[in-house]
Design an enzyme around this catalytic site. Sequence first.
Site, PDB file in Angstrom:
ATOM      1  N   CYS A  21      12.164  50.096  44.731  1.00 39.39           N
ATOM      2  CA  CYS A  21      12.426  51.608  44.640  1.00 39.39           C
ATOM      3  C   CYS A  21      13.838  51.733  44.841  1.00 39.39           C
ATOM      4  O   CYS A  21      14.717  50.901  45.657  1.00 39.39           O
ATOM      5  CB  CYS A  21      11.855  51.882  45.923  1.00 39.39           C
ATOM      6  SG  CYS A  21      12.117  53.785  46.368  1.00 39.39           S
TER       7      CYS A  21
ATOM      8  N   CYS B 232      14.741  54.995  38.462  1.00 34.28           N
ATOM      9  CA  CYS B 232      13.668  55.241  39.473  1.00 34.28           C
ATOM     10  C   CYS B 232      12.397  54.559  38.931  1.00 34.28           C
ATOM     11  O   CYS B 232      12.156  54.649  37.426  1.00 34.28           O
ATOM     12  CB  CYS B 232      13.355  56.585  39.496  1.00 34.28           C
ATOM     13  SG  CYS B 232      11.839  56.910  40.365  1.00 34.28           S
TER      14      CYS B 232
HETATM   15  N1  DGL Z   1      10.239  54.780  42.831  1.00 41.60           N
HETATM   16  C1  DGL Z   1      11.376  55.233  43.814  1.00 41.60           C
HETATM   17  C2  DGL Z   1      12.855  55.137  43.049  1.00 41.60           C
HETATM   18  O1  DGL Z   1      12.781  54.003  42.370  1.00 41.60           O
HETATM   19  C3  DGL Z   1      11.003  56.853  43.584  1.00 41.60           C
HETATM   20  C4  DGL Z   1      11.692  57.694  44.639  1.00 41.60           C
HETATM   21  C5  DGL Z   1      11.359  58.810  45.501  1.00 41.60           C
HETATM   22  O2  DGL Z   1      10.225  58.649  45.995  1.00 41.60           O
HETATM   23  O3  DGL Z   1      11.890  59.859  45.203  1.00 41.60           O
HETATM   24  O4  DGL Z   1      13.701  55.503  43.399  1.00 41.60           O
END
Ligand code: DGL
Length: 259
Positions: free
Chosen positions: A73, A183
Amino acid sequence: MNKKPIGIFDSGVGGSSIWKEIHKLLPNEHTIYLADSKFAPYGPKGSKKIKELSIKNVELLLSKECKVIVVACNTATTNAIAYLRGHYDIPFVGIEPAIKPAALNSKTKIVGVLATKGTLSSALFHKTASLYGHDILKIEQEGEGIVELIESGNLYSVEMTRLLKNYLEPMIKANIDYLVLGCTHYSYLIPILKDLLPKHIRIIDSGQSVARQVKSILQTNHLINFQFTPGRNKFFTNGNPEVLTSLLGNHFNVDFLDF
Ligand code: DGL
């Protein structure tokens, strides 16, 4: 120790795009994936809360005896990985928007970055961006609403196309030739983005380089599992298991766990 699993967590289902790359490169490793979907999105939550949630996920993975933890993430990496590395005696691999390859290869010297508010406002992102992106113009765009649509199983939807068109338009007008996906949820947008973007714009996603980094960390720490049979892969979510199951191509069981 080398037979212990690799732990992977994300604010939700998006990090499964990273899990896929790790599994492709290291198929004999055991893995445990946590989708913290109940608390998604992390992006708007602020650094303190993102740290707290990351600690909660790390504690759970440690209780399952993981030998390395992948913060799949960007938002958790940019806000919490320094803290995690300072407080736990286990290797961490994180993911950040790949500004460097975009900046090095861009001909127009204009690059788009699509990421969450939490990532774009983080000190680590600013540091990396000024280190590698000082001679390019960055068009930064917060992907508001995208994570929510993916988490609710609406990846392919009219609303998603509408949001993406709005976010991409200023970048296309500004003449970007690279779009950096900051993301892990956004990796699942690649087929849609390819339809919406002019053909010459290249999309940069860091999944494969994270997987290579995981392999290298395992090698350096003598943690590679040398078994010849495929690893066991466990998936846990505190949200709706069906969304993650479907992103995994219905090939794996996803268990509900209230964490
Ligand atoms: N998959 C997360 C990232 O890479 C998403 C972040 C979120 O939940 O806003 O930032």
